[in-house]
Design a protein around this motif. Structure first.
Motif, short mmCIF file in Angstrom:
data_model
loop_
_atom_site.label_atom_id
_atom_site.label_comp_id
_atom_site.label_asym_id
_atom_site.label_seq_id
_atom_site.Cartn_x
_atom_site.Cartn_y
_atom_site.Cartn_z
N PRO A 12 32.03 39.40 40.64
CA PRO A 12 30.79 39.03 41.34
C PRO A 12 30.94 37.70 42.07
CG PRO A 12 30.59 38.69 38.97
CD PRO A 12 31.87 39.41 39.18
N ALA A 13 30.14 37.53 43.10
CA ALA A 13 30.28 36.37 43.97
C ALA A 13 29.95 35.06 43.27
CB ALA A 13 29.36 36.55 45.20
N PHE A 14 29.11 35.07 42.23
CA PHE A 14 28.73 33.82 41.57
C PHE A 14 29.82 33.28 40.65
CE2 PHE A 14 27.10 37.23 38.81
CZ PHE A 14 27.65 36.90 37.59
N ALA A 15 30.85 34.10 40.38
CA ALA A 15 31.95 33.66 39.50
C ALA A 15 33.05 32.99 40.32
CB ALA A 15 32.50 34.85 38.73
N HIS A 16 33.90 32.26 39.64
CA HIS A 16 35.02 31.58 40.28
C HIS A 16 36.29 32.34 39.92
CE1 HIS A 16 32.72 27.86 41.30
NE2 HIS A 16 31.97 28.32 40.31
N ARG A 17 37.02 32.73 40.96
CA ARG A 17 38.20 33.56 40.75
C ARG A 17 39.44 32.92 41.36
NH1 ARG A 17 39.14 39.73 43.15
NH2 ARG A 17 41.30 39.94 42.40
N GLU A 18 40.54 32.99 40.61
CA GLU A 18 41.85 32.60 41.14
C GLU A 18 42.86 33.61 40.64
OE1 GLU A 18 45.01 28.90 40.85
OE2 GLU A 18 42.86 28.46 40.79
N GLY A 19 43.22 34.57 41.47
CA GLY A 19 44.06 35.67 41.04
C GLY A 19 43.31 36.51 40.02
N SER A 20 43.87 36.63 38.82
CA SER A 20 43.20 37.37 37.76
C SER A 20 42.51 36.44 36.76
CB SER A 20 44.20 38.27 37.03
OG SER A 20 44.59 39.34 37.87
N PHE A 21 42.41 35.16 37.13
CA PHE A 21 41.66 34.20 36.31
C PHE A 21 40.21 34.22 36.77
CE2 PHE A 21 39.74 30.04 35.75
CZ PHE A 21 39.96 29.81 34.40
N LEU A 22 39.29 34.36 35.83
CA LEU A 22 37.88 34.46 36.16
C LEU A 22 37.07 33.54 35.26
CD1 LEU A 22 35.83 35.98 37.97
CD2 LEU A 22 35.64 37.68 36.13
N ALA A 23 36.17 32.78 35.84
CA ALA A 23 35.34 31.86 35.06
C ALA A 23 34.01 31.65 35.78
CB ALA A 23 36.05 30.53 34.87
#
Length: 289
Positions: free
Chosen positions: A214-225
Motif C-alpha cells: 500500500p502507498a502509505f507504507a515505506h518500501r525498499e525492495g522486499s523490506f516493508l515498514a
C-alpha cells in the motif's frame, strides 16, 4: 561483540560469566568514604528486575546492607562490556561476574586489614571486626587505597548458598515505584523532539519477495515498514499493510515445528547440574518448544 565468556578458550584462567572478558575489579565496583559501594553492571535494566538481584548478590558477597549498594547506569565505554542484554542471561552471566568480583574484593580488603591489624577479621555491615567484636577497619576506610585496580582472581570463593542472607529472598523491586507512577525509567520510555515510531511488516515466509504494498507504507525492495507519530498508530498501520501486501515465493514454514526445532543447529548450555537423583526421588521431565 565479544562473547569469549560464552565458552571460548582464550588461554586465560577461567573467570565466571562476563567477568572473564572484563577482568579488572574496578570495572565492576567501587567503595566510597561514606560507606556505600557502587556496582557497575554491563547489563541493562529493561523491567526484568535484574538490578534488584544484582544488589542482593553484591550485598551478600560484600557483607553490607542492601541499602548501602548503589547501581550505576550502564554506559557504553564506561561499563563492563557484557555484549547484549537478552535471552534471560543477565543473572547467569552478569550476576555470576558480580558475585565473583565482590567475593574477590571482600577477600582482598579483608587481607589488607588483617595484615595491618595482625589477626583474623570478619565482615559485618561493611566493617572489619576482630574476635573481640571491635571494628578495626572498613571498606570505607580503605576506599582510597586503589585496591580494586587489579585483575580478578580465579581463586576467589563466593559464599555458599546457605550463608547468603539476601539473594533468593523477596525484596522490594528497585524499578517498581517508577512503573507504578507511570514515570519514564527505561530506554523505551525515551521521547525525543519530533520522534516518530516505526514497525516492520514481515513476509509470510522466509525469503518471500514483495510484489505490491500500500502507498502509505515505506518500501525498499522486499523490506516493508510503516511510520507514525505514535506507537498505537504504527501498530494499526502495520496490521493494515500486512493485510494489503502481496508476496511471492519464499521457503514454506515447517509443518512439524517440534521436529524442525530439534533438528536445527543449537548451542547447548547446562544451567545447573547436581549429579544423579537420589534413590526414590521423583524425576520430572518437560520439553518446552
Amino acid at each position: 561483540m565479544n562473547l569469549a565468556f560464552r565458552g571460548t578458550d582464550d588461554g586465560r584462567p577461567r573467570l565466571p560469566g562476563s567477568l572473564h572478558v572484563n577482568r579488572r575489579l574496578s570495572d565492576w565496583l567501587a567503595f566510597h568514604a561514606d560507606g556505600t559501594v557502587t556496582i557497575k553492571p554491563g547489563k541493562v535494566e529493561l523491567g526484568q528486575g535484574i538490578l534488584t538481584t544484582f544488589r542482593q548478590i553484591a550485598a551478600d558477597e560484600l557483607g553490607v546492607a542492601p541499602d548501602a549498594v548503589r547501581l550505576a547506569p550502564t554506559i557504553t565505554g564506561e561499563s563492563p562490556d557484557e555484549a547484549v542484554t537478552s535471552g534471560s542471561l543477565s543473572v547467569q552471566e552478569g550476576g555470576m561476574a558480580i558475585r565473583h568480583a565482590c567475593a574477590d574484593a571482600r577477600a582482598l580488603f579483608l587481607s589488607v586489614a588483617e595484615q595491618a591489624h595482625g589477626g583474623p577479621l570478619r565482615v559485618e555491615d561493611g566493617r572489619f571486626v576482630n574476635a573481640a567484636g571491635s571494628a578495626v577497619s572498613s571498606y570505607a576506610a580503605l576506599a582510597d587505597r586503589g585496591l580494586l585496580d587489579a585483575e580478578a582472581s580465579p581463586d576467589a570463593h563466593p559464599l555458599p548458598a546457605a550463608a547468603r542472607r539476601h539473594a533468593g529472598v523477596d525484596a522490594p523491586r528497585l524499578d517498581l515505584p517508577d512503573k507504578l507512577r507511570g514515570a519514564p525509567r527505561y530506554i523505551h520510555d525515551m521521547r525525543l523532539p519530533g520522534m516518530r515510531h516505526a514497525r516492520m511488516v514481515r513476509p509470510p515466509r522466509p525469503g518471500a519477495t514483495l510484489l505490491d504494498a500500500p502507498a502509505f507504507a515505506h518500501r525498499e525492495g522486499s523490506f516493508l515498514a510503516v511510520l507514525a507519530d505514535t506507537e498505537h498508530e504504527a501498530e494499526r498501520l502495520a496490521a493494515r499493510a500486512a493485510a494489503a501486501a502481496r508476496w511471492q515465493g519464499g521457503t514454506p514454514l515447517p509443518a512439524d515445528w517440534p521436529a524442525w526445532l530439534e533438528s536445527a543447529p543449537a548451542e547447548p548450555s547446562v544451567v545447573a547440574q547436581h549429579g544423579a537423583p537420589r534413590a526414590g526421588a521423583r524425576v520430572v521431565r518437560r520439553r518446552f518448544l
